[in-house]
Design an enzyme around this catalytic site. Structure first.
Site, PDB file in Angstrom:
ATOM      1  N   ARG A 146       2.729  -7.531  -0.618  1.00 37.73           N
ATOM      2  CA  ARG A 146       2.235  -7.344   0.745  1.00 37.73           C
ATOM      3  C   ARG A 146       0.786  -7.815   0.833  1.00 37.73           C
ATOM      4  O   ARG A 146       0.020  -7.635  -0.103  1.00 37.73           O
ATOM      5  CB  ARG A 146       2.316  -5.852   1.121  1.00 37.73           C
ATOM      6  CG  ARG A 146       3.467  -5.545   2.041  1.00 37.73           C
ATOM      7  CD  ARG A 146       3.725  -4.082   2.200  1.00 37.73           C
ATOM      8  NE  ARG A 146       2.588  -3.304   2.706  1.00 37.73           N
ATOM      9  CZ  ARG A 146       2.663  -2.019   3.025  1.00 37.73           C
ATOM     10  NH1 ARG A 146       3.821  -1.382   2.919  1.00 37.73           N
ATOM     11  NH2 ARG A 146       1.621  -1.365   3.472  1.00 37.73           N
ATOM     12  N   ARG A 172      -0.501   9.036  12.496  1.00 37.03           N
ATOM     13  CA  ARG A 172      -1.532   8.808  11.493  1.00 37.03           C
ATOM     14  C   ARG A 172      -2.919   9.188  11.984  1.00 37.03           C
ATOM     15  O   ARG A 172      -3.894   8.997  11.261  1.00 37.03           O
ATOM     16  CB  ARG A 172      -1.559   7.325  11.179  1.00 37.03           C
ATOM     17  CG  ARG A 172      -1.026   7.024   9.800  1.00 37.03           C
ATOM     18  CD  ARG A 172      -0.930   5.563   9.794  1.00 37.03           C
ATOM     19  NE  ARG A 172      -1.125   4.920   8.587  1.00 37.03           N
ATOM     20  CZ  ARG A 172      -0.131   4.345   7.905  1.00 37.03           C
ATOM     21  NH1 ARG A 172       1.108   4.510   8.259  1.00 37.03           N
ATOM     22  NH2 ARG A 172      -0.401   3.636   6.866  1.00 37.03           N
ATOM     23  N   ARG A 208       3.254  -3.004  -6.648  1.00 35.63           N
ATOM     24  CA  ARG A 208       4.451  -3.032  -5.771  1.00 35.63           C
ATOM     25  C   ARG A 208       4.880  -4.467  -5.495  1.00 35.63           C
ATOM     26  O   ARG A 208       4.054  -5.347  -5.287  1.00 35.63           O
ATOM     27  CB  ARG A 208       4.136  -2.340  -4.442  1.00 35.63           C
ATOM     28  CG  ARG A 208       5.289  -2.479  -3.448  1.00 35.63           C
ATOM     29  CD  ARG A 208       5.178  -1.551  -2.277  1.00 35.63           C
ATOM     30  NE  ARG A 208       3.917  -1.664  -1.566  1.00 35.63           N
ATOM     31  CZ  ARG A 208       3.545  -0.831  -0.604  1.00 35.63           C
ATOM     32  NH1 ARG A 208       4.330   0.161  -0.237  1.00 35.63           N
ATOM     33  NH2 ARG A 208       2.388  -0.994  -0.001  1.00 35.63           N
ATOM     34  N   LYS A 214       6.476   7.164   0.683  1.00 35.66           N
ATOM     35  CA  LYS A 214       7.134   7.458   1.968  1.00 35.66           C
ATOM     36  C   LYS A 214       8.340   6.543   2.171  1.00 35.66           C
ATOM     37  O   LYS A 214       9.430   6.997   2.501  1.00 35.66           O
ATOM     38  CB  LYS A 214       6.143   7.288   3.142  1.00 35.66           C
ATOM     39  CG  LYS A 214       4.899   8.173   3.046  1.00 35.66           C
ATOM     40  CD  LYS A 214       3.972   7.997   4.227  1.00 35.66           C
ATOM     41  CE  LYS A 214       3.344   6.623   4.360  1.00 35.66           C
ATOM     42  NZ  LYS A 214       2.403   6.260   3.257  1.00 35.66           N
TER      43      LYS A 214
HETATM   44  P1  AP5 Z   1       6.206   3.189  -1.295  1.00 32.82           P
HETATM   45  O1  AP5 Z   1       7.430   4.001  -1.175  1.00 32.82           O
HETATM   46  O2  AP5 Z   1       6.249   1.784  -0.827  1.00 32.82           O
HETATM   47  O3  AP5 Z   1       4.949   3.980  -0.652  1.00 32.82           O
HETATM   48  P2  AP5 Z   1       4.535   4.224   0.852  1.00 32.82           P
HETATM   49  O4  AP5 Z   1       4.064   5.627   0.956  1.00 32.82           O
HETATM   50  O5  AP5 Z   1       5.606   3.779   1.783  1.00 32.82           O
HETATM   51  O6  AP5 Z   1       3.252   3.264   0.908  1.00 32.82           O
HETATM   52  P3  AP5 Z   1       2.803   2.213   2.008  1.00 32.82           P
HETATM   53  O7  AP5 Z   1       1.840   1.281   1.346  1.00 32.82           O
HETATM   54  O8  AP5 Z   1       3.973   1.608   2.695  1.00 32.82           O
HETATM   55  O9  AP5 Z   1       2.025   3.162   2.964  1.00 32.82           O
HETATM   56  P4  AP5 Z   1       1.031   2.785   4.033  1.00 32.82           P
HETATM   57  O10 AP5 Z   1       0.999   4.050   4.769  1.00 32.82           O
HETATM   58  O11 AP5 Z   1      -0.265   2.290   3.532  1.00 32.82           O
HETATM   59  O12 AP5 Z   1       1.678   1.502   4.737  1.00 32.82           O
HETATM   60  P5  AP5 Z   1       2.452   1.259   6.095  1.00 32.82           P
HETATM   61  O13 AP5 Z   1       3.422   0.199   5.891  1.00 32.82           O
HETATM   62  O14 AP5 Z   1       2.907   2.554   6.670  1.00 32.82           O
HETATM   63  O15 AP5 Z   1       5.761   3.219  -2.833  1.00 32.82           O
HETATM   64  C1  AP5 Z   1       4.642   2.464  -3.289  1.00 32.82           C
HETATM   65  C2  AP5 Z   1       4.923   1.899  -4.698  1.00 32.82           C
HETATM   66  O16 AP5 Z   1       5.016   3.003  -5.606  1.00 32.82           O
HETATM   67  C3  AP5 Z   1       6.252   1.120  -4.814  1.00 32.82           C
HETATM   68  O17 AP5 Z   1       6.077   0.036  -5.683  1.00 32.82           O
HETATM   69  C4  AP5 Z   1       7.227   2.143  -5.421  1.00 32.82           C
HETATM   70  O18 AP5 Z   1       8.225   1.516  -6.214  1.00 32.82           O
HETATM   71  C5  AP5 Z   1       6.292   3.007  -6.266  1.00 32.82           C
HETATM   72  N1  AP5 Z   1       6.731   4.398  -6.344  1.00 32.82           N
HETATM   73  C6  AP5 Z   1       7.324   5.145  -5.365  1.00 32.82           C
HETATM   74  N2  AP5 Z   1       7.582   6.386  -5.809  1.00 32.82           N
HETATM   75  C7  AP5 Z   1       7.130   6.433  -7.091  1.00 32.82           C
HETATM   76  C8  AP5 Z   1       7.107   7.456  -8.091  1.00 32.82           C
HETATM   77  N3  AP5 Z   1       7.595   8.670  -7.864  1.00 32.82           N
HETATM   78  N4  AP5 Z   1       6.544   7.158  -9.284  1.00 32.82           N
HETATM   79  C9  AP5 Z   1       6.041   5.904  -9.545  1.00 32.82           C
HETATM   80  N5  AP5 Z   1       6.040   4.913  -8.640  1.00 32.82           N
HETATM   81  C10 AP5 Z   1       6.583   5.168  -7.411  1.00 32.82           C
HETATM   82  O19 AP5 Z   1       1.275   0.732   7.035  1.00 32.82           O
HETATM   83  C11 AP5 Z   1       0.679  -0.514   6.784  1.00 32.82           C
HETATM   84  C12 AP5 Z   1      -0.399  -0.784   7.802  1.00 32.82           C
HETATM   85  O20 AP5 Z   1       0.182  -0.843   9.126  1.00 32.82           O
HETATM   86  C13 AP5 Z   1      -1.503   0.282   7.936  1.00 32.82           C
HETATM   87  O21 AP5 Z   1      -2.537   0.098   6.997  1.00 32.82           O
HETATM   88  C14 AP5 Z   1      -1.968   0.063   9.366  1.00 32.82           C
HETATM   89  O22 AP5 Z   1      -2.793  -1.060   9.479  1.00 32.82           O
HETATM   90  C15 AP5 Z   1      -0.668  -0.238  10.099  1.00 32.82           C
HETATM   91  N6  AP5 Z   1      -0.027   0.988  10.605  1.00 32.82           N
HETATM   92  C16 AP5 Z   1       1.198   1.491  10.252  1.00 32.82           C
HETATM   93  N7  AP5 Z   1       1.461   2.632  10.903  1.00 32.82           N
HETATM   94  C17 AP5 Z   1       0.374   2.882  11.684  1.00 32.82           C
HETATM   95  C18 AP5 Z   1       0.018   3.927  12.571  1.00 32.82           C
HETATM   96  N8  AP5 Z   1       0.840   4.963  12.796  1.00 32.82           N
HETATM   97  N9  AP5 Z   1      -1.176   3.857  13.202  1.00 32.82           N
HETATM   98  C19 AP5 Z   1      -2.016   2.811  13.009  1.00 32.82           C
HETATM   99  N10 AP5 Z   1      -1.748   1.794  12.173  1.00 32.82           N
HETATM  100  C20 AP5 Z   1      -0.569   1.821  11.516  1.00 32.82           C
HETATM  101 MG    MG Z   2       5.782   2.321   3.271  1.00 31.31          MG
END
Ligand code: AP5
Ligand code: MG
Length: 213
Positions: free
Chosen positions: A159, A88, A127, A13
């Site tokens: 992270r 989410r 990552r 994402k």
């Molecule tokens: P990346 O692009 O970083 O993936 P992502 O989908 O953004 O993954 P996140 O870990 O950021 O998602 P998340 O939803 O768990 O975390 P968030 O920060 O939103 O890619 C991942 C890796 O893969 C990278 O190393 C990249 O280089 C690699 N990659 C990318 N594309 C690739 C490809 N095609 N092939 C190979 N490799 C590839 O949330 C974190 C925390 O915050 C949550 O757990 C929760 O506690 C809280 N939170 C956030 N939003 C909410 C919400 N709406 N409600 C409640 N809690 C929330």
């Molecule tokens: Mg992300």
């Protein structure tokens, strides 16, 4: 153009949103990034949120709904926005619908990036992040110098929630709490499923085709 990027942890994402900002000229709104900034600043919200985030659990709906309600009012969202990591839960999706209705806006497309669970653990454990916002991977997107950001030269870090135990919990919670949104937006005719495996550029081109189509 008002878009949602939906997908499990590690689906790409953030990677895709960064490319979409330039292509579409609209801001990325990542609740994860906003919460991590609050954690870093040590605000009361950040201190509270950190407990949930480190355990791989979702932060309470009321907190993230409040964040988004404030953020969508900012003028850079007038031309559109890319929501990354929100909504989410069904409660968050209901709240978003209500707040957009009040603003006389609507979601155009919900891009669901589909990646099998077995690929996600490796993506997240490998990552590496930079404080400048750049993100790398030890195998799939290596920095030129190991451990150093290509863009600003700072040292890369992992992270806190990219530990195996927290990742497994995030995946369980994704399937329980977030995956029901696939049906929620399918019923509304807004879901656009995109295969999230393969090269970052191919996935990006797939997303552009559906959102511009
Ligand atoms: P990346 O692009 O970083 O993936 P992502 O989908 O953004 O993954 P996140 O870990 O950021 O998602 P998340 O939803 O768990 O975390 P968030 O920060 O939103 O890619 C991942 C890796 O893969 C990278 O190393 C990249 O280089 C690699 N990659 C990318 N594309 C690739 C490809 N095609 N092939 C190979 N490799 C590839 O949330 C974190 C925390 O915050 C949550 O757990 C929760 O506690 C809280 N939170 C956030 N939003 C909410 C919400 N709406 N409600 C409640 N809690 C929330
Ligand atoms: Mg992300």
């Amino acid at each position: 153009m008002n878009l949602i990027l939906l997908g499990p942890p590690g689906a790409g994402k953030g990677t895709q949103a960064k490319k979409m900002i330039d292509a579409l000229g609209v801001p990325q709104i990542s609740t994860g990034d906003i919460l991590r900034a609050a954690v870093k600043d040590g605000t009361p919200m950040g201190v509270e949120a950190k407990k949930f985030m480190d355990a791989g659990q979702l932060v309470p709906d009321s907190v993230v709904i409040g964040i988004i309600a404030d953020r969508l009012k900012e003028s850079d969202c007038d031309k559109g926005f890319i929501l990354d990591g929100f909504p989410r839960t069904v409660a968050q999706a209901d709240a978003l619908e209500a707040m957009l209705r009040k603003m006389d806006k609507d979601i155009d497309d919900v891009v669901s990036i589909e990646v099998p669970d077995e690929d996600l653990l490796g993506r997240l454990t490998g990552r590496r992040m930079c404080t400048c916002g750049a993100s790398f991977h030890v195998m799939f997107n290596k920095p030129k110098l190991e451990g150093i950001c290509d863009l600003c030269g700072k040292e890369l870090y992992q992270r806190d929630d990219d530990r195996e135990e927290a990742i497994r919990e995030r995946l369980v919670n994704y399937h329980k709490q977030t995956a029901p949104l696939i049906e929620f937006y399918t019923e509304r005719g807004k879901l656009r499923a995109i295969p999230g495996t393969g090269s970052v550029d191919d996935i990006f081109n797939g997303i552009m085709r559906v959102v511009r189509g």
